[in-house]
Design a protein around this motif. Sequence first.
Motif, PDB file in Angstrom:
ATOM      1  N   PRO A  13     -59.495  89.643  -7.356  1.00 42.53           N
ATOM      2  CA  PRO A  13     -58.494  90.148  -6.398  1.00 42.53           C
ATOM      3  C   PRO A  13     -57.331  89.180  -6.202  1.00 42.53           C
ATOM      4  CG  PRO A  13     -60.518  89.477  -5.265  1.00 42.53           C
ATOM      5  CD  PRO A  13     -60.812  89.490  -6.725  1.00 42.53           C
ATOM      6  N   LEU A  14     -57.616  87.889  -6.267  1.00 44.59           N
ATOM      7  CA  LEU A  14     -56.523  86.924  -6.127  1.00 44.59           C
ATOM      8  C   LEU A  14     -55.552  87.030  -7.306  1.00 44.59           C
ATOM      9  CD1 LEU A  14     -58.437  83.718  -4.902  1.00 44.59           C
ATOM     10  CD2 LEU A  14     -57.121  85.350  -3.541  1.00 44.59           C
ATOM     11  N   ALA A  15     -56.101  87.237  -8.500  1.00 42.47           N
ATOM     12  CA  ALA A  15     -55.242  87.341  -9.680  1.00 42.47           C
ATOM     13  C   ALA A  15     -54.357  88.580  -9.604  1.00 42.47           C
ATOM     14  CB  ALA A  15     -56.104  87.388 -10.941  1.00 42.47           C
ATOM     15  N   VAL A  16     -54.941  89.710  -9.179  1.00 44.58           N
ATOM     16  CA  VAL A  16     -54.160  90.948  -9.078  1.00 44.58           C
ATOM     17  C   VAL A  16     -53.033  90.777  -8.061  1.00 44.58           C
ATOM     18  CG1 VAL A  16     -54.243  93.370  -8.405  1.00 44.58           C
ATOM     19  CG2 VAL A  16     -56.078  92.405  -9.803  1.00 44.58           C
ATOM     20  N   THR A  17     -53.372  90.238  -6.901  1.00 45.83           N
ATOM     21  CA  THR A  17     -52.363  90.063  -5.852  1.00 45.83           C
ATOM     22  C   THR A  17     -51.264  89.102  -6.290  1.00 45.83           C
ATOM     23  OG1 THR A  17     -54.100  90.416  -4.194  1.00 45.83           O
ATOM     24  CG2 THR A  17     -52.019  89.468  -3.431  1.00 45.83           C
ATOM     25  N   ALA A  18     -51.677  87.947  -6.857  1.00 41.15           N
ATOM     26  CA  ALA A  18     -50.692  86.959  -7.294  1.00 41.15           C
ATOM     27  C   ALA A  18     -49.816  87.497  -8.418  1.00 41.15           C
ATOM     28  CB  ALA A  18     -51.399  85.689  -7.751  1.00 41.15           C
ATOM     29  N   GLY A  19     -50.370  88.368  -9.259  1.00 46.83           N
ATOM     30  CA  GLY A  19     -49.593  88.930 -10.359  1.00 46.83           C
ATOM     31  C   GLY A  19     -48.516  89.891  -9.907  1.00 46.83           C
ATOM     32  N   LEU A  20     -48.724  90.530  -8.772  1.00 41.77           N
ATOM     33  CA  LEU A  20     -47.741  91.479  -8.259  1.00 41.77           C
ATOM     34  C   LEU A  20     -46.630  90.810  -7.450  1.00 41.77           C
ATOM     35  CD1 LEU A  20     -50.162  94.339  -7.130  1.00 41.77           C
ATOM     36  CD2 LEU A  20     -48.687  94.311  -9.148  1.00 41.77           C
TER      37      LEU A  20
END
Length: 629
Positions: free
Chosen positions: A34-41
């Motif tokens: 979830p951190l990767a998805v959020t940071a990617g956006l």
Amino acid sequence: MKDRTGPRGLLRQLRLAWRSCWAAAPWIWAGHLPLAVTAGLVPMATAWLTKLLVDALAEGRQSAAVQAATGLLVVGLLSGVLPQLTQFLGNELRRRMDWFLRDRLHSVVGRFQGLSRFEDPRLIDRLRMAAQTTGETLMPVTGSMADMGRNIIALLSLLATLLVLSPVMAVVVLIAAVPVLVAELWLSRKRVNMVAATSAGIRKELFYSALITEESAAKEVRLFGLGDFLKGRMLRELHTIQRAERRLDRRDAAVQSGLAALSALVAGAGLIWTVQAAAAGRQTPGDIVAFVAAVAGVQAALIGLVGNIGLAHQALLMFSYHTSVIELPDDVAPRDGGVRGEGPLPALRRGIELRDVWFRYDESHPWVLRGVNLFIPAGSSVALVGLNGAGKSTLIKLLCRFYDPDRGSISWDGDDLRDVPPAQLRERMGVLFQDYMNYDLTAAENIGIGALDLLDDRAKVTEAARLAGAHELVDGLPQGYDTMLSRIFFADGEDAEETPGVVLSGGQWQRLALARTLLRQDRDLLILDEPSAGLDARAEYEIHARLRAHRAGTTSLLVSHRLSAVREADTIVVLEEGRITEQGSHAELMARAGSYAQLFTVQAQGYQEVGSSAGGSAEEGSTESSSAA
């Protein structure tokens, strides 16, 4: 290693790395998603919110501008918090992976039952490379997968933005990333190859450095004036290592500079195009800001993603050394179809038999043992004598099953040793090697590690020390049995200044090594390889007197160059160039007047000559030594 570094091999390494990561810290690894998805956006959200803010201000829409600014505030907070959370989880994952990998590697190496693996320079280099595969080196394919995921999501979202603003520019940026990816993969392979190529040199450099700095070699280094000689060898290896590193660094700098120039040219061309489009009225000010942010973001995401892939490639190449070690088969595995049966190895009843045993350490080396036939009856004492290089120590290694014979067989009450698990076999033995170890541990631990189940049994440890003639020595140390026998470490929980370590003499260390062996008093086979080589005549006499009483009724094998120490053995076996040339009792061999009788006579004459030339005290020592058996 080729099968491990091709495309299929690397995919397999990736699966194994992820499986290891899941085994080490499943929930921490899953928390990265979830951190990767959020940071990617975040980059895409920043670009669009900035566009909306600029357009709202240009058009005088205050409410919309405030909303966009509020959105940028939230994105800014996320940008500040997410990296900290990601770093925390990454550090914890690194620690747990480091523990997991070290535990697995050392467990596997600890299960190597033979010695051949530790005598192969190629495997030693592979072990060194495997030891460098830690939680830190695997982060590109474990914890940094969140970073890779973030870059992928950022790349896709920003590409979507760039496609809306300029499809042609989106294609140009993607095409420019291809040489970057190829170069990173090429450099990552070069880095791993350089580490592998310099591994032997690094071992040599560390070896020479240790000789200069460690106590074990300090006497001879100073006596022979070897300091500058060893330093020269060390610096020569270091120069070779650094030359390889420097060559790779030059390539790295040249390639990275070229790639950076390509990136700058693409970004500059895009900026010129969007300025011209804005001047022609085809784009708004917000479009210009969004375009510049999108191009910069796409390039940053591409560079980051390519860097992730390059580091992951390098990590998988390193990981392949780890898997190549942990997947090694047992070096002294049971024979195909050879099964001794269930349960532990029974106590020795009949004896140990060697039938036509041939052995050499390598096909390129000569035979060490040549057709040896020998029976060691249970409860008897056998002495093994011969000149240096006759094969005595090798025969002991075969009995301990550190190696298996190339031809012939060795059996324990009829059970071929190749069908016996080495740990079961060694549990039935007490062995003192000629090249015994001196451990930087306390005196009690130096003895107690001979039987770990008795490590904390001070009564048993003391009994073994008494039997080896070491009790008075140990009891007289500053802290008795708790004295640290090292100048490197101090005893746990003690004040370093008040409890300095003690360094023993060679003969004192030999007594402790003998005590360590004799702690296994209930074993079936006792093997003593030169148990009194470092002792003076009086100490040798005392030790052999104790050992004769201890070996009574026990199956024992004694190796000694001092023939006076073996004369009362039930059977004396003479080895010459890997073959048994004589065997029998002392009286029988002396009557035969063969090589044993000649050696014994030469040694006895030597004692008599020393005694006659040195006076009465020497004669007493000579008599004492001659009567040691």
